[in-house]
Design a protein around this motif. Sequence first.
Motif: not given
Length: 480
Positions: A70-83
């Motif tokens: 999705l990021a490669r298609r221009g979305a702003g992607v944020s990850a929230v790692p729980l571990a």
Amino acid sequence: MRSAHHAETVRHAEAELMARLPEGTLMRRAAAGLAAVCADLLGRVYGARVVLLVGSGDNGGDALYAGALLARRGAGVSAVPLAPGRTHAGGLAALTGAGGRVADDPFAVLATADLVLDGITGIGGRGGLRPDAVPLARAARGSDAVIVAVDLPSGTEADSGEVRGEALRADATVTFGTYKPGLLIDPAHTYAGTVRLVDIGLGPYLPDPPPLEALQHQDVARLLPEPSGESDKYRRGVVGIVAGSARYPGAAVLAVAGALRGGAGAVRYVGHAADAVIARFPEALVHSGPPARAGQVQAWVVGPGLGDDPDVVREVLESRVPVLVDADGLRPLDPATVRDRGAATLLTPHAGEAAALLGVSRGRVEAARLASVRELAARFGATVLLKGSTTLVASPDGSVPVRVNPMGTPWLATAGSGDVLSGLAGSLLAAGLGAADAGAVAAYLHGLAGRDAAGRGVPVTSFEVADAVGGAWGRVRSPG
């Protein structure tokens, strides 16, 4: 037919397939399907704000790889790692390499998200969300974002459909390779939203038969009885209805209404509501009883609105034809009597009646529907149709798949609806279907008729549901 498999079976199938593929191929297949569904739900990917809730398992990896696409298609992607120390390394590298990032403030990105991917737990999760995940799940659900579960909503249990703690309710679930039982059975089913299956190539490695299956139109069409040119009303089957009482004559009328629409050639009614039945349905054959003297039948239905009459229930169970037992007929049931019958028995309890038969609380049955229906079938040596928001049909043979009914509407929770279902299933028994098929087909048609009768979300009566069975039958036969 939709099939569902247990988590351990899925893991074994995945291991067999992965041994034949280059490393990482299976996860990338899953991620590609997941990203495609997310893109479809977003409509416009470029500029969309996507948040990934990432656990330590493979579902977290799937979410990260999908986020990278999705990021490669221009979305702003944020990850929230729980571990953070156990986040899937390859997936995280793919995400950051595509322009995604790890969120500095999880709650800030959740507050403005357009879509949240729930990759917190996998199909092996038990006992609800961990305490550290609960605030994030609540923040996601409290936002305006579309929530998409990866394989299974976190906090729900894949094999049983139980929810034993807090869970993250999804708007859509993308599952891989096969359905999981929890996606089809309440209460977990209600957390899944719309379920989409992504084929990742597991089919040849999954055992047959599956532990759980859901009929579809074409499956029901194959099972529906169809008269031949040489059929008469007796060859098509005669169903006997023992129902109703002076207090509850309507139950008899509704059971007969369902039976007349179920494919049998004739309906014999025995009981105290003969005048009400014949006034509504002059084609019914009425008899004052006892059942043994009413004439030949190919199946009996006993119990709806019957009141306290254990002797007539016992007499019906002593017959040598299939018997469906519902409502008041379930109260005097003795497991040994049912097990010793020489013909099929179909029990159709709702959760309260099932709880009484098992000696547990209604809440326990509703929380563990799959375990409850299996236990009832084993204890009574009978096929059991457990009514409810997701109707289940279990055979006494534990190796036979449990069937879950995907049809229905909350509007079916109305007085007399179960009486119509009993008559319909009994008629299918008389027409020659086995107990599991009769129960599953009746539940499907009854649910479809309920949907049709409810139309645009309006209340319906049980008579309206019965009247809609013919249309549902026709739609199944000719879905176009």
